[in-house]
Design a protein around this motif. Structure first.
Motif, PDB file in Angstrom:
ATOM      1  N   PRO A 127     -25.484   3.105  -5.487  1.00 51.02           N
ATOM      2  CA  PRO A 127     -24.244   2.620  -6.121  1.00 51.02           C
ATOM      3  C   PRO A 127     -24.506   1.365  -6.943  1.00 51.02           C
ATOM      4  O   PRO A 127     -25.292   0.496  -6.543  1.00 51.02           O
ATOM      5  CB  PRO A 127     -23.329   2.332  -4.920  1.00 51.02           C
ATOM      6  CG  PRO A 127     -23.864   3.196  -3.818  1.00 51.02           C
ATOM      7  CD  PRO A 127     -25.340   3.248  -4.025  1.00 51.02           C
ATOM      8  N   ARG A 128     -23.826   1.234  -8.050  1.00 54.65           N
ATOM      9  CA  ARG A 128     -24.059   0.107  -8.942  1.00 54.65           C
ATOM     10  C   ARG A 128     -23.604  -1.209  -8.322  1.00 54.65           C
ATOM     11  O   ARG A 128     -24.061  -2.284  -8.714  1.00 54.65           O
ATOM     12  CB  ARG A 128     -23.354   0.338 -10.278  1.00 54.65           C
ATOM     13  CG  ARG A 128     -23.800   1.616 -10.995  1.00 54.65           C
ATOM     14  CD  ARG A 128     -23.090   1.756 -12.347  1.00 54.65           C
ATOM     15  NE  ARG A 128     -23.550   0.779 -13.317  1.00 54.65           N
ATOM     16  CZ  ARG A 128     -24.629   0.928 -14.086  1.00 54.65           C
ATOM     17  NH1 ARG A 128     -25.383   2.023 -13.970  1.00 54.65           N
ATOM     18  NH2 ARG A 128     -24.968  -0.006 -14.951  1.00 54.65           N
ATOM     19  N   THR A 129     -22.714  -1.118  -7.347  1.00 54.76           N
ATOM     20  CA  THR A 129     -22.223  -2.342  -6.699  1.00 54.76           C
ATOM     21  C   THR A 129     -23.131  -2.797  -5.563  1.00 54.76           C
ATOM     22  O   THR A 129     -22.921  -3.878  -5.005  1.00 54.76           O
ATOM     23  CB  THR A 129     -20.809  -2.095  -6.143  1.00 54.76           C
ATOM     24  OG1 THR A 129     -20.854  -0.980  -5.235  1.00 54.76           O
ATOM     25  CG2 THR A 129     -19.838  -1.788  -7.272  1.00 54.76           C
ATOM     26  N   HIS A 201     -30.089  -2.442 -12.852  1.00 55.88           N
ATOM     27  CA  HIS A 201     -29.513  -1.349 -13.619  1.00 55.88           C
ATOM     28  C   HIS A 201     -29.993  -1.396 -15.068  1.00 55.88           C
ATOM     29  O   HIS A 201     -30.329  -2.442 -15.600  1.00 55.88           O
ATOM     30  CB  HIS A 201     -27.981  -1.410 -13.567  1.00 55.88           C
ATOM     31  CG  HIS A 201     -27.435  -1.247 -12.178  1.00 55.88           C
ATOM     32  ND1 HIS A 201     -27.545  -0.082 -11.461  1.00 55.88           N
ATOM     33  CD2 HIS A 201     -26.792  -2.136 -11.376  1.00 55.88           C
ATOM     34  CE1 HIS A 201     -26.976  -0.234 -10.283  1.00 55.88           C
ATOM     35  NE2 HIS A 201     -26.516  -1.482 -10.191  1.00 55.88           N
TER      36      HIS A 201
END
Length: 663
Positions: A127-129, A201
């Protein structure tokens, strides 16, 4: 790596300088040392170009697959760090490269990048978070066990070759084995650092969903997996055909067939064979006595596989018995002419001249009363006396003496030469020039030993004496006379037998070691067997394709025997790991990005090997072809038959669970 190259270059420059002054004359350099030097030079150039091409193709493939630039390039950078560490290892541990190990960079490029692919794919699914530290921990938990297992099995397969009796292959195996582990360490340490410094990212090139591979969810793989019995039946039928083809495969020790076609030494050797039937590949027999050498030479000439006898064999002419008869007959014909006759010197002509002069003077006194016929006779006699007098002038005796002496000398030398040629005693080492026979005699130890060269006679259907259709029969003939025969062709024959037997043992040992390692990882005999089954199918089909395409197992591609089990097991290990983590997901073992990951790792590995197919050295090109085909076939087996077998097992377990619940 190529110590003879400077001397060979100098010799070729000298030949070119001579040819520049002689139009229409062709000349070249060949021989075992020259052919080996040319082969090494070509192998160095080809392996370097293959490595560069493989690196570019792998990077392009990853960029296209991940739809990003930075991450694939960082994976490639971390891989190059691991390869540089490998160079350091081989420098200290081995100290040199040779014709086989020179291709290790291309191999590591194809295999080492797999570790980066798995980590990058896991990071992409995070997940990007999620914090960077947590994301990396998640990535290692997801891919770490499979990476460790794959690296260990592959390294073990390479390391097993170190137990072979062929040093070149053993060195190559140790370099690649340690290199695999060093590339794994580089991916564990360097890649996370590089990606963390660059940010977790990265922006994709276009939409990642536009290139996502749907077949791993609902496509044809799902259809195949849901019809497992049909899949198994088809697979077994195809594998049976592969077994039939593989059974016809033969082993070839022909080193010439592995070299580049454009190699000048190979071309000149081929021209020599075509023009004279003489090859640089020949056997040597060492005899301990003159009589033993003569007996062996006569015995070797009795084989159809032998064209001629050279070296000390020059002491034993062919058809010596018939030639002895011809010499005896010639001596009878020339017996009288070879006798030494009395020589006539000029002083023996002086009494004749005096007698003629006296007769002329006496005849001249009665010339007035002599008949006409007598007058003519007297004139002729006076003329003869005058000519005879010239023969005994002051200068002529010296001239005649020199002519007579010169003639006597020439006549004596000619008689000696003819007598030597007609000598019925056998030819001995002293009858031939030292430059011609000296290198074939060993006089150390007080006794003379004789080296006999045995050259092969090739049938029309055979192009090289190293062809397996000829070499075995030729060596059988030679060793039937001398079991200890040596020479370059014998070295190739015996070393190839050692290599063949060593790799068969190494292949079986690799299978056992990999099976034990996989069992230790999964603690399950069935899981270990499932991992190995696609590799065995790919292995059999690869050999079947080699036979179908007219190829053979040779001194280069025989290395696939142990390597296929180590390299091919990697994809199966990841499939089993995923099947254990998500047993209900379909197709079993290919969900969660595993299918895409093993496809990419297999394609990059095959790409690294396929780049070797561009080599002009046919041995390197053949090795690249065999390994790339083997990897692709193993991948197809992992994508089809392995999920089908897992599906059958899952259905059986579900049936058992339902039966238990109903009870």
């Amino acid at each position: 790596l190529n110590a003879a190259e400077p001397a060979i270059i100098d010799i070729r420059h000298a030949i070119e300088a001579v040819l520049a002054d002689h139009d229409g004359v062709e000349a070249g350099l060949t021989g075992i040392d020259v052919m080996e030097s040319d082969e090494t030079a070509v192998a160095i150039r080809d392996s370097t170009m293959s490595s560069i091409i493989a690196l570019v193709l792998i990077s392009a493939l990853l960029i296209a697959a991940f739809r990003m630039v930075r991450t694939p390039l960082l994976c490639a950078a971390a891989l190059l760090v691991g390869i540089s560490w490998t160079f350091g290892y081989l420098t200290f541990a081995i100290g040199h490269l040779q014709i086989l190990s020179v291709v290790f960079v291309a191999i590591l490029l194809g295999l080492g990048i797999d570790f980066g692919i798995h980590l990058a794919a896991a990071m992409q699914h995070a997940p990007r978070t999620m914090p960077v530290r947590t994301a990396w921990a998640h990535a290692f938990r997801e891919t770490g066990p499979g990476m460790l297992t794959g690296a260990a099995t592959t390294a073990a397969a390479f390391a097993i070759t170190a137990f072979t009796d062929f040093r070149g292959v053993a060195e190559m195996g140790m370099i690649a084995s340690v290199g695999i582990l060093l590339c794994l360490v580089a991916m564990y340490l360097v890649l996370p650092a590089l990606m963390t410094l660059g940010g977790k990212h990265e922006k994709h090139i276009g939409s990642i969903h536009d290139v996502e591979i749907d077949v791993f969810r609902e496509g044809w793989l799902t259809v195949i997996a849901t019809h497992p019995r049909t899949t198994l039946a088809v697979t077994l039928a195809i594998t049976a055909l592969g077994v039939v083809g593989a059974s016809k495969l033969r082993f070839s020790a022909d080193l010439v067939a592995l070299q580049a076609d454009h190699s000048p030494s190979v071309q000149w050797q081929q021209r020599i064979v075509e023009r004279t039937g003489t090859s640089v590949w020949y056997a040597v027999s060492i005899a301990d006595s003159f009589d033993e050498a003569r007996e062996r030479a006569e015995a070797f000439r009795g084989f159809f596989s032998v064209s001629r006898i050279a070296g000390a064999g020059a002491l034993f002419p062919e058809d010596a018995a018939l030639k002895d008869i011809a010499i005896a007959e010639t001596r009878l014909v020339l017996a009288e002419g070879l006798q030494v006759h009395p020589k006539m010197f000029p002083e023996e002509a002086m009494p004749l001249a005096d007698a003629l002069n006296g007769l002329a003077r006496n005849a001249g006194r009665g010339n007035s009363v002599a008949p006409e016929s007598l007058s003519a006779s007297i004139e002729a006699l006076e003329s003869s006396a005058s000519r005879a007098a010239l023969l005994v002038s002051e200068a002529c005796p010296t001239c005649l003496q020199e002519i007579s002496s010169g003639y006597a000398k020439v006549r004596s030398e000619l008689f000696a030469q003819i007598g030597g040629l007609l000598d019925e005693s056998p030819v001995g080492p002293g009858d031939l020039p030292e430059d011609l026979i000296g290198s074939f005699l060993d006089t150390s130890g007080g006794e003379t030993r004789y080296a006999i060269e045995i050259f092969p006679e090739l049938p029309e259907s055979v192009q090289s004496p190293l062809d397996p259709a000829f070499l075995g029969g030729f060596m059988d003939d030679v060793t039937s006379i001398d079991p200890n025969a040596t020479g370059v062709i014998a070295q190739v024959y015996y070393s190839s037998a050692v290599i063949r037997e060593s790799f068969i043992r190494a292949g079986l040992l690799a299978l056992v070691v990999v099976a034990v390692m996989v069992f230790c990882v999964f603690r399950s005999v069935s899981d270990a067997a499932l991992c190995l089954f696609p590799v065995i199918v790919g292995f059999v089909l690869t050999f079947g394709i080699l036979a179908a395409t007219g190829r053979s197992i040779d001194l280069a591609n025989i290395i696939v025997l142990p390597l296929m089990f180590g390299i091919g097991i990697d994809a199966g290990v990841h499939v089993i790991h995923r099947a254990r983590a998500a047993p209900t997901a379909r197709p079993v073992g290919l969900t969660g990005g595993t299918g895409k990951a093993i496809t990419l790792t297999s394609l990059t590995t095959a790409t690294g090997f396929a780049a070797m197919m561009l080599a002009s050295h046919r041995g390197i090109a053949g090795l690249g072809f065999t390994l790339s085909v083997g990897i692709i076939l193993t991948l197809l087996a992992c994508l089809t038959i392995l999920p089908a077998m897992l599906e059958l097992r899952a259905r059986r377990l579900e049936h058992q669970i339902r039966s238990a619940e109903s009870c």
